[in-house]
Design an enzyme around this catalytic site. Structure first.
Site, PDB file in Angstrom:
ATOM      1  N   LYS A 114       0.835  -1.352  -0.132  1.00 10.92           N
ATOM      2  CA  LYS A 114      -0.179   0.190   0.012  1.00 10.92           C
ATOM      3  C   LYS A 114       0.905   1.286  -0.056  1.00 10.92           C
ATOM      4  O   LYS A 114       1.859   1.184   0.639  1.00 10.92           O
ATOM      5  CB  LYS A 114      -0.821   0.085   1.303  1.00 10.92           C
ATOM      6  N   ASN A 117     -19.351   2.738  -5.885  1.00 10.06           N
ATOM      7  CA  ASN A 117     -18.839   2.050  -7.145  1.00 10.06           C
ATOM      8  C   ASN A 117     -19.334   0.578  -6.453  1.00 10.06           C
ATOM      9  O   ASN A 117     -19.745  -0.265  -7.309  1.00 10.06           O
ATOM     10  CB  ASN A 117     -17.416   1.915  -7.464  1.00 10.06           C
ATOM     11  N   GLY A 175     -24.251   2.850   1.551  1.00 14.38           N
ATOM     12  CA  GLY A 175     -23.240   3.303   0.616  1.00 14.38           C
ATOM     13  C   GLY A 175     -24.094   3.086  -0.851  1.00 14.38           C
ATOM     14  O   GLY A 175     -24.943   2.195  -0.969  1.00 14.38           O
TER      15      GLY A 175
HETATM   16  P1  NAD Z   1     -17.171   5.351  -3.380  1.00 11.74           P
HETATM   17  O1  NAD Z   1     -16.677   6.512  -2.880  1.00 11.74           O
HETATM   18  O2  NAD Z   1     -17.633   4.839  -4.691  1.00 11.74           O
HETATM   19  O3  NAD Z   1     -18.711   5.540  -2.407  1.00 11.74           O
HETATM   20  C1  NAD Z   1     -18.622   5.407  -1.156  1.00 11.74           C
HETATM   21  C2  NAD Z   1     -20.350   5.546  -0.577  1.00 11.74           C
HETATM   22  O4  NAD Z   1     -20.676   5.384   0.572  1.00 11.74           O
HETATM   23  C3  NAD Z   1     -21.142   6.784  -1.358  1.00 11.74           C
HETATM   24  O5  NAD Z   1     -22.286   6.291  -1.855  1.00 11.74           O
HETATM   25  C4  NAD Z   1     -21.120   7.747  -0.304  1.00 11.74           C
HETATM   26  O6  NAD Z   1     -22.135   8.636  -0.252  1.00 11.74           O
HETATM   27  C5  NAD Z   1     -21.239   6.678   1.021  1.00 11.74           C
HETATM   28  N1  NAD Z   1     -21.150   7.301   2.498  1.00 11.74           N
HETATM   29  C6  NAD Z   1     -19.836   7.897   2.693  1.00 11.74           C
HETATM   30  N2  NAD Z   1     -20.099   8.135   3.939  1.00 11.74           N
HETATM   31  C7  NAD Z   1     -21.265   7.585   4.388  1.00 11.74           C
HETATM   32  C8  NAD Z   1     -22.158   7.382   5.743  1.00 11.74           C
HETATM   33  N3  NAD Z   1     -21.385   8.005   7.028  1.00 11.74           N
HETATM   34  N4  NAD Z   1     -23.196   6.896   5.729  1.00 11.74           N
HETATM   35  C9  NAD Z   1     -23.689   6.485   4.637  1.00 11.74           C
HETATM   36  N5  NAD Z   1     -23.044   6.341   3.617  1.00 11.74           N
HETATM   37  C10 NAD Z   1     -21.927   7.150   3.499  1.00 11.74           C
HETATM   38  O7  NAD Z   1     -16.424   3.972  -2.840  1.00 11.74           O
HETATM   39  P2  NAD Z   1     -16.446   2.618  -3.135  1.00 11.74           P
HETATM   40  O8  NAD Z   1     -15.512   2.350  -4.150  1.00 11.74           O
HETATM   41  O9  NAD Z   1     -17.991   2.102  -3.321  1.00 11.74           O
HETATM   42  O10 NAD Z   1     -15.881   1.922  -1.865  1.00 11.74           O
HETATM   43  C11 NAD Z   1     -16.815   1.581  -0.780  1.00 11.74           C
HETATM   44  C12 NAD Z   1     -15.940   0.764   0.244  1.00 11.74           C
HETATM   45  O11 NAD Z   1     -15.294  -0.460  -0.373  1.00 11.74           O
HETATM   46  C13 NAD Z   1     -14.674   1.421   0.920  1.00 11.74           C
HETATM   47  O12 NAD Z   1     -14.750   0.854   2.093  1.00 11.74           O
HETATM   48  C14 NAD Z   1     -13.682   0.812   0.012  1.00 11.74           C
HETATM   49  O13 NAD Z   1     -12.411   0.799   0.671  1.00 11.74           O
HETATM   50  C15 NAD Z   1     -14.125  -0.646  -0.001  1.00 11.74           C
HETATM   51  N6  NAD Z   1     -13.549  -1.147  -1.355  1.00 11.74           N
HETATM   52  C16 NAD Z   1     -13.687  -0.791  -2.659  1.00 11.74           C
HETATM   53  C17 NAD Z   1     -13.153  -1.415  -3.611  1.00 11.74           C
HETATM   54  C18 NAD Z   1     -13.473  -0.768  -5.143  1.00 11.74           C
HETATM   55  O14 NAD Z   1     -13.061  -1.454  -6.056  1.00 11.74           O
HETATM   56  N7  NAD Z   1     -14.156   0.284  -5.282  1.00 11.74           N
HETATM   57  C19 NAD Z   1     -12.357  -2.414  -3.473  1.00 11.74           C
HETATM   58  C20 NAD Z   1     -12.343  -3.169  -2.271  1.00 11.74           C
HETATM   59  C21 NAD Z   1     -12.734  -2.551  -1.254  1.00 11.74           C
END
Ligand code: NAD
Length: 428
Positions: free
Chosen positions: A107, A222, A219
Site C-alpha cells: 500500500k 462503485n 453506500g
Molecule cells: P465510493 O466513494 O464510490 O462510494 C462510497 C459511498 O459511501 C457513497 O455512496 C457515499 O455517499 C457513501 N457514504 C460515505 N459516507 C457515508 C456515511 N457516513 N453513511 C452512509 N453512506 C456513506 O466508494 P467505493 O469504491 O464504493 O468503496 C466503498 C468501500 O468499499 C470502501 O470501504 C472501500 O475501501 C471498499 N472497497 C472498494 C473497492 C473498489 O474496487 N471500489 C475494492 C475493495 C474495497
C-alpha cells in the site's frame, strides 16, 4: 455514532496474533508476518502553481511478497498516516492470499488533499512519488493501483514516469488503468459483483433463494451500485440504501418497501455516490436517518461505504431477521461489534474475502498486460466468478469442518498460505 478511534495497524496486528495462535505458528514466522517486510518514507518536492516549492510526504509499504509481487493502492489523503498504510498493506497480503492469486500485499500514500491541488500539481506529485521509489517497485516486484482519491489518470502519470526512467513499456506495472490504455473490461463491476458472487454462495448454504430475500445497503458508490445491480438480477430486493449528503454534511437512508430501482437511483446520484434527496422523494422514496439502514427488517445487510460503521454503539439495532452480513467495505465492523454478531450466529462474509473482486480483476489486468492480449467482459467476469466462488468454498469448508467463524476461517486460510510460502522460501 461511536467516536472511539482505532489505530488500524494495532487492529491488524491483533487480528493476526489471534490467527497465529489458532495456527500455532512458529515464533519466527509470527515475527516476520506481524510487520511489513519493507517500508519506504520519502519526500516529494513540487513547484506549486504559485511558484513556491511545497514538500509532500510519501510512503510505500510492502507487507509481504512471498507469494508474488506486492499489490495495493496509492492513497492521497490529508490525514494519511504510516500506520494506516501499514495496516492496509497487511490486509492486502491476506486478501490476495484468500482468493489465491499469486500476489502479496502493499500500500502507498501521499499526505495531500487533491481537492486543493490543481491537476498539474497532482501530476507532479504522481511523477515525484514514482521517481523516489522507481528502483523498488515494478511489474515483478510491486504493482500499485488507484485507491482513495486517486484514479486511472494518476496511475497513467505514474506509469509514464516509471517507463521514462526504465526506458521501455511496462503496462503490467500499474493496474486500474483506463480501458484502451491497458485497463481491463469488468474492473468497474468487479468489486460489487464479487460481493454478490460470494453472497449467492452463502445463500445456497443457508438454503435461501435470492428471490426470497431482502437487503439493506450502506453506500451507493462503485461497490454498492454493482452489488445491488447483480443481487437484483438474481431476484433479491433491496429495500433501503444509505448514503452521504454533501450539502447537508450528514447521511440519509432512502427506503422503498417495494424495492429500490438501481437505474432510477443512478440517474439521480452524483459522482461521489450521493443521492439527490428531493428527486428521490419525487420517485417515492422515504427519507430516514443515516443509520436506519442497519435497523431494517431484512435478511441481508451489505455495508459498502466506510470502516467502523457497525460498532458497539449500534450493533444491537440489527433486526432479528438478519441472516447474512456481506462486508463490501473494508473494515466496516469493529472488533466489539463482531463479537456480538458472532454470538448471534449471523453468517458473516468477511471484508477481505467479500470485496476481493477488485484486486482479482486487477490481477487479471496484469495478466492481460503481460501477455498483451485482452479478454472480453464476459471472459473477465466468468473468471472472476470462478475465483470468488472457489475462495468462498474453501473458507466455508474450513469453517464448517473446524467449527470456525467465517472471518476466522478466512484468516486461517490466508495466513497459512503466506506462512507456507515464507517457510518454503526458507525465510523463517
Ligand atoms: P465510493 O466513494 O464510490 O462510494 C462510497 C459511498 O459511501 C457513497 O455512496 C457515499 O455517499 C457513501 N457514504 C460515505 N459516507 C457515508 C456515511 N457516513 N453513511 C452512509 N453512506 C456513506 O466508494 P467505493 O469504491 O464504493 O468503496 C466503498 C468501500 O468499499 C470502501 O470501504 C472501500 O475501501 C471498499 N472497497 C472498494 C473497492 C473498489 O474496487 N471500489 C475494492 C475493495 C474495497
Amino acid at each position: 455514532m461511536e467516536t472511539r478511534s482505532y489505530n488500524p495497524f494495532e487492529v491488524a496486528q491483533a487480528q493476526f496474533d489471534k490467527v497465529a495462535a489458532l495456527l500455532d505458528l512458529d515464533e519466527g514466522v509470527r515475527e516476520l508476518l506481524r510487520q511489513p517486510l519493507r517500508e519506504y518514507h520519502f519526500t516529494i518536492p513540487v513547484r506549486m502553481d504559485d511558484g513556491k516549492v511545497k514538500v509532500f510526504k510519501g510512503f510505500r509499504v510492502q507487507h509481504n511478497d512471498a507469494r508474488g509481487p506486492a499489490k495495493g493502492g496509492i492513497r492521497f489523503h490529508p490525514m494519511e498516516t504510516i500506520d494506516t498504510v501499514r495496516a492496509l498493506s497487511m490486509w492486502m497480503t491476506w486478501k490476495c492470499s484468500v482468493v489465491d492469486i499469486p500476489l502479496g500485499g502493499g500500500k502507498g500514500g501521499v499526505i495531500c488533499d487533491p481537492h486543493h491541488l490543481s491537476l498539474r500539481e497532482q501530476e507532479l506529485i504522481c511523477r515525484g512519488w514514482v521517481r523516489q521509489i522507481a528502483r523498488n517497485v515494478g511489474p515483478v516486484s510491486d504493482v500499485p493501483a488507484p485507491d482513495v482519491m486517486t484514479n486511472g489518470q494518476h496511475m497513467l502519470w505514474i506509469l509514464d514516469e516509471f517507463e521514462a526512467i526504465h526506458g521501455g513499456r511496462y503496462p503490467g506495472f500499474i493496474t486500474g488503468k483506463p480501458v484502451g490504455m491497458g485497463g481491463s473490461l469488468g474492473r468497474t463491476e468487479a468489486t460489487g459483483y464479487g460481493v454478490v458472487y460470494v453472497l449467492r454462495e452463502a445463500l445456497k448454504i443457508l438454503g435461501l433463494k435470492p428471490a426470497a430475500t431482502t437487503a439493506s445497503v450502506q453506500g451507493f458508490g462503485n461497490v454498492a451500485q454493482y452489488a445491488i445491480r447483480l443481487y437484483t438480477q438474481l431476484g433479491g430486493k433491496v429495500i433501503a440504501i444509505s448514503c452521504w449528503d454533501q450539502a447537508d454534511k450528514t447521511s440519509y437512508t432512502f427506503r422503498k418497501k417495494g424495492g429500490v430501482n438501481v437505474d432510477e437511483l443512478q440517474g439521480i446520484t452524483d459522482k461521489f455516490g450521493g443521492i439527490d434527496k428531493d428527486r428521490a422523494r419525487d420517485l417515492g422514496y422515504e427519507r430516514l436517518p443515516g443509520e436506519a439502514w442497519l435497523e431494517q427488517d431484512v435478511s441481508i445487510l451489505i455495508p459498502a461505504a466506510l470502516e467502523n460503521q457497525i460498532n458497539r454503539g449500534n450493533v444491537k439495532k440489527i433486526a432479528g431477521g438478519v441472516k447474512v452480513i456481506a462486508e463490501g467495505a473494508n473494515g466496516p465492523t469493529t472488533p466489539e461489534a463482531d463479537e456480538v454478531i458472532k454470538e448471534r450466529g449471523i453468517f458473516v462474509l468477511p471484508d477481505f474475502l467479500t470485496n476481493a473482486g477488485g484486486v482479482t480483476c486487477s490481477y487479471f489486468e496484469q495478466v492481460q498486460c503481460n501477455t498483451n492480449y485482452f479478454w472480453d467482459k464476459k471472459e473477465v467476469l466468468d473468471k472472476l466468478d470462478s475465483k470468488m466462488t472457489s475462495a468462498f468454498a474453501a473458507v466455508h469448508e474450513l469453517a464448517a469442518r473446524r467449527k470456525l467463524y467465517m472471518r476466522d476461517a478466512a484468516y486461517v486460510i490466508a495466513v497459512s498460505r503466506v506462512a507456507e510460502a515464507v517457510r518454503q522460501r526458507g525465510w523463517a
